[in-house]
Design a protein around this motif. Structure first.
Motif, PDB file in Angstrom:
ATOM      1  N   LYS A 596       0.741  -1.172   0.079  1.00  0.00           N
ATOM      2  CA  LYS A 596      -0.090   0.332   0.041  1.00  0.00           C
ATOM      3  C   LYS A 596       0.894   1.424  -0.049  1.00  0.00           C
ATOM      4  O   LYS A 596       0.596   2.299  -0.633  1.00  0.00           O
ATOM      5  N   ARG A 597       1.947   1.261   0.708  1.00  0.00           N
ATOM      6  CA  ARG A 597       2.956   2.440   0.889  1.00  0.00           C
ATOM      7  C   ARG A 597       3.532   2.483  -0.513  1.00  0.00           C
ATOM      8  O   ARG A 597       3.607   3.779  -1.098  1.00  0.00           O
ATOM      9  N   ALA A 598       3.604   1.552  -1.248  1.00  0.00           N
ATOM     10  CA  ALA A 598       4.595   1.778  -2.680  1.00  0.00           C
ATOM     11  C   ALA A 598       3.540   2.398  -3.773  1.00  0.00           C
ATOM     12  O   ALA A 598       3.925   3.221  -4.469  1.00  0.00           O
ATOM     13  N   GLN A 599       2.217   1.907  -3.532  1.00  0.00           N
ATOM     14  CA  GLN A 599       1.200   2.521  -4.235  1.00  0.00           C
ATOM     15  C   GLN A 599       1.148   3.859  -3.993  1.00  0.00           C
ATOM     16  O   GLN A 599       0.806   4.978  -4.946  1.00  0.00           O
ATOM     17  N   ILE A 600       0.960   4.383  -2.792  1.00  0.00           N
ATOM     18  CA  ILE A 600       0.993   5.836  -2.262  1.00  0.00           C
ATOM     19  C   ILE A 600       2.215   6.793  -2.800  1.00  0.00           C
ATOM     20  O   ILE A 600       2.274   7.732  -3.453  1.00  0.00           O
ATOM     21  N   GLU A 601       3.330   6.027  -2.860  1.00  0.00           N
ATOM     22  CA  GLU A 601       4.382   6.490  -3.419  1.00  0.00           C
ATOM     23  C   GLU A 601       4.308   7.087  -4.831  1.00  0.00           C
ATOM     24  O   GLU A 601       4.651   8.004  -5.245  1.00  0.00           O
ATOM     25  N   ALA A 602       3.889   6.047  -5.650  1.00  0.00           N
ATOM     26  CA  ALA A 602       3.897   6.261  -6.995  1.00  0.00           C
ATOM     27  C   ALA A 602       2.834   7.453  -7.266  1.00  0.00           C
ATOM     28  O   ALA A 602       2.830   8.218  -8.174  1.00  0.00           O
ATOM     29  N   ARG A 603       1.637   7.132  -6.335  1.00  0.00           N
ATOM     30  CA  ARG A 603       0.675   8.169  -6.604  1.00  0.00           C
ATOM     31  C   ARG A 603       1.178   9.767  -6.380  1.00  0.00           C
ATOM     32  O   ARG A 603       0.807  10.868  -7.091  1.00  0.00           O
ATOM     33  N   ILE A 604       1.994  10.006  -5.301  1.00  0.00           N
ATOM     34  CA  ILE A 604       2.632  11.051  -4.712  1.00  0.00           C
ATOM     35  C   ILE A 604       3.627  11.620  -5.816  1.00  0.00           C
ATOM     36  O   ILE A 604       3.578  12.748  -6.383  1.00  0.00           O
ATOM     37  N   GLU A 605       4.336  10.751  -6.447  1.00  0.00           N
ATOM     38  CA  GLU A 605       5.115  11.093  -7.699  1.00  0.00           C
ATOM     39  C   GLU A 605       4.436  11.545  -8.999  1.00  0.00           C
ATOM     40  O   GLU A 605       5.025  12.566  -9.461  1.00  0.00           O
ATOM     41  N   ALA A 606       3.359  11.060  -9.073  1.00  0.00           N
ATOM     42  CA  ALA A 606       2.630  11.491 -10.353  1.00  0.00           C
ATOM     43  C   ALA A 606       1.967  13.098 -10.179  1.00  0.00           C
ATOM     44  O   ALA A 606       1.916  13.874 -10.806  1.00  0.00           O
ATOM     45  N   ILE A 607       1.444  13.150  -8.935  1.00  0.00           N
ATOM     46  CA  ILE A 607       0.895  14.659  -8.578  1.00  0.00           C
ATOM     47  C   ILE A 607       1.794  15.372  -8.338  1.00  0.00           C
ATOM     48  O   ILE A 607       1.579  16.653  -8.718  1.00  0.00           O
ATOM     49  N   GLU A 608       3.041  15.251  -7.921  1.00  0.00           N
ATOM     50  CA  GLU A 608       4.118  16.292  -7.897  1.00  0.00           C
ATOM     51  C   GLU A 608       4.596  16.607  -9.433  1.00  0.00           C
ATOM     52  O   GLU A 608       4.741  17.686  -9.487  1.00  0.00           O
ATOM     53  N   ALA A 609       4.608  15.570 -10.102  1.00  0.00           N
ATOM     54  CA  ALA A 609       4.974  16.064 -11.638  1.00  0.00           C
ATOM     55  C   ALA A 609       3.637  16.794 -12.051  1.00  0.00           C
ATOM     56  O   ALA A 609       4.031  17.778 -12.779  1.00  0.00           O
ATOM     57  N   GLU A 610       2.589  16.652 -11.749  1.00  0.00           N
ATOM     58  CA  GLU A 610       1.441  17.355 -12.231  1.00  0.00           C
ATOM     59  C   GLU A 610       1.612  18.909 -11.816  1.00  0.00           C
ATOM     60  O   GLU A 610       1.307  19.877 -12.630  1.00  0.00           O
ATOM     61  N   TRP A 611       1.734  19.029 -10.179  1.00  0.00           N
ATOM     62  CA  TRP A 611       1.741  20.259  -9.598  1.00  0.00           C
ATOM     63  C   TRP A 611       3.070  21.070 -10.149  1.00  0.00           C
ATOM     64  O   TRP A 611       2.847  22.366 -10.687  1.00  0.00           O
TER      65      TRP A 611
END
Length: 623
Positions: A596-611
């Motif tokens: 679950k932590r790995a999934q959240i890390e991937a999502r954080i990376e994508a949102i940071e790129a969008e930001w």
């Protein structure tokens, strides 16, 4: 760019195009010419895919956009400015979508495409074209329904020029224009970056715009390099060659016929005579240079009158309200040749009607010779001819006191002899109807001829014949025309109708053309500046809208990052301190928590790129 191969078109049982073949060079500016009724408009409709040929093939590069003015003038409550802008359908569609789309990614794509097609300069380009065609700032924003048909056709032309097709088809575009607008159009077309196929009968316009002449004659096409003057030289050479070849062929035919007649009855020479018969049958006739009756103009000369014919002394004239023209001082003598200059709407037709005694002066004085007869030609007279009657019936009704021979003689002066005199007007070409109108107005040998745009339906050769007839005519002439060649070869005096009055213009026609072009450039600059200011305001509004969308996108990304970071912290606590963890997380195994932590890390990376992308776009927009 455009290749026509053996195009055949039959209309009403008559072959209009008969194996028409031509290959137009890429980016060529081609003038399509030919006699009235030769089939020029038919050919243009074939190229525009509005008419299917009976045989032959037309080839163009795939995806080429063809621009052609529809027969119907635009109408409705939209303004000329709005109508012209709407002609760029891609731009209009993108702008409409940008107002309804809430997808930040799609909005970015829309604005990228708008930049690529230079959409932001469109208002200034539209205004520049409309100003060139005679629409001032106020007129550009009036409803289309408030304009006459001729002015609405100018809007159609402006829309076509604005849409910038790969192949621009123009069928006599100057018919609805004044000289000033023709000069602007000429300048515009000289720098047009794509292919043009232009039907025109104005030699100066053709000389200044086109680099090839496509001549349509007897259903065939002949392509000549250069402008109209170059074409005339080459055609004269070709006609001389044809005449020489025809003379040689006739001599050969006579020689063969003589041999056959002398030897066909002799047994010893019968075979040779038979071979001559076959040779005679194989001789293809060379087309003759036809004597075209449409080139017949002969104005009857009036009996002399003492000068002056007409004098205007501080005359004002109008239609019952505010005078259109004031303080007009003018004298016409029996041998005067005057051209009226000025934009449409300035009062040229009003002055012509005053001289023709169709309007009376509201102020000042007008004195005219009591014996003076006036012949006044307008396009309305051509349009109002009874299409069910013949030229003979029209002329007989107007010459009731004259003998049938005199009626026929007047018609014969203008090429209506034999069957043409008894052909219904509805079956005559536009040029023939114009000749008939001229025949009718000159039936009593007028002392003053007033001609308002007499060349609109005449081909180049017919215009030359009209010029010759006017120069042979012994009366006075007042002419309104956008044909520079006609003005230069018939007029001795220029009168400028502008600013609410009419006055002698001291310069030459070249001086006036230079004056108009300089004014057009200044007006275009003002229109572009106005358009740029409007565009700047619109662009600023779009930038604010785009900026708001990007800020909203960045703020949403920040909120999502905060939520994801909080979830990651909760998982970390569950992994290292299960006793103090969230109840739901405490029930998960270590491997589930790590996944679950790995999934959240991937999502954080994508949102940071969008930001980051949203913030970079904001910085770029600000710059």
């Amino acid at each position: 760019m455009l290749t026509l191969s053996d195009i055949v078109v039959r209309l009403g049982g008559r072959t209009i195009l008969d194996g028409a073949t031509a290959a137009l060079p890429p980016r060529a500016r081609v003038g399509l010419i030919g006699r009235n009724g030769a089939g020029k408009t038919t050919l243009v409709k074939v190229v525009a895919s509005q008419l299917e040929p009976d045989a032959g093939e037309l080839r163009m590069p795939r995806g080429s956009r063809i621009g052609y003015i529809a027969q119907e003038a635009p109408a409705g409550s939209a303004s000329p400015f709005e109508t012209v802008l709407a002609a760029d359908t891609e731009r209009a569609a993108l702008l409409a979508e940008s107002e309804t789309s809430h997808d930040p990614d799609r909005l970015g794509e829309i604005h990228e495409r708008l930049n690529a097609i230079d959409a932001h300069s469109a208002p200034s380009r539209a205004a520049r074209i409309l100003v060139g065609l005679g629409f001032d700032e106020a007129a550009q924003h009036r409803p289309l329904d408030s304009f006459s048909g001729g002015w609405r056709m100018r809007v159609a032309l402006a829309s076509l020029l604005f849409s910038a097709p790969d192949l621009l088809l123009l069928d006599e575009p100057s018919n609805h224009l004044d000289l000033e607008a023709v000069l602007w159009l000429e300048d515009f077309l000289k720098s047009y970056p794509a292919t043009i196929l232009l039907v025109s009968h104005e030699r100066d316009f053709l000389n200044n715009v086109v680099d090839h002449i496509l001549h349509l004659e007897r259903g065939k096409l002949f392509l000549y390099p250069g402008g109209y003057d170059a074409f005339e030289r080459q055609r004269a050479e070709r006609q001389a060659q044809l005449a020489s070849a025809k003379a040689r062929q006739e001599a050969q035919r006579a020689k063969l016929q003589d041999y056959i007649a002398r030897n066909k009855a002799r047994a010893s020479t019968a075979k040779q005579a038979q071979s001559r018969v076959k040779a005679l049958a194989r001789l293809q006739p060379i087309a003759e240079l036809l004597d075209d009756p449409s080139l017949s103009f002969d104005f009857p000369s009036p009996e002399p009158l003492r000068p002056p014919l007409v004098t205007l002394d501080h005359a004002a004239v109008g239609y019952g309200g505010e005078p259109v023209l004031r303080r007009v001082d003018l004298r016409l003598d029996p041998d005067d040749r005057i051209a009226l200059l000025g934009r449409n709407g300035n009062g040229k037709t009003t002055l012509a009607r005053l001289l023709a005694a169709q309007l009376a002066p509201e102020e000042g004085a007008m004195n005219a010779s009591g014996r003076m007869r006036v012949g006044y030609f307008t396009q309305y007279q051509v349009e109002e001819l009874d299409r069910a009657e013949t030229p003979l019936q029209h002329m007989t009704r107007l010459m009731r006191q004259s003998s049938p021979a005199a009626v026929r003689a007047q018609l014969g002066r203008f090429g209506f002899g034999g069957p043409k005199a008894t052909t219904e007007v509805g079956k005559l070409s536009g040029g023939e109807r114009a000749r008939l109108a001229l025949a009718l107005i000159t039936r009593d040998a007028p002392h003053l001829l007033i001609l308002d745009e007499p060349t609109n339906h005449l081909d180049v050769d017919a215009r030359e014949a009209l010029i010759q007839a006017l120069n042979d005519y012994s009366g006075a002439v007042v002419i309104v025309s956008h044909d520079r060649h006609m003005i230069e070869t018939t007029a001795d005096r220029l009168v400028l109708v502008d600013g609410g009055t009419a006055r002698e213009y001291d310069g030459s026609l070249d001086d006036y053309i230079a004056l108009v072009l300089a004014k057009d450039a200044a007006d275009a600059g003002k229109a572009e500046a106005r358009g740029n200011r409007k565009e700047a305001r619109r662009a600023a509004a779009e930038a604010r809208e785009q900026s708001q969308a990007l800020r909203k996108r960045a703020k949403a990304a920040e909120a999502e990052l905060a939520r994801l970071n909080e979830q990651r912290s909760a998982i970390d606590r569950a992994m290292f301190d299960p006793a103090g963890a969230d109840v739901a997380l405490a029930k998960l195994t270590m491997s589930d928590l790590m996944r679950k932590r790995a999934q959240i890390e991937a999502r954080i990376e994508a949102i940071e790129a969008e930001w980051l992308e949203a913030n970079e776009a904001l910085e770029s927009l600000a710059a």
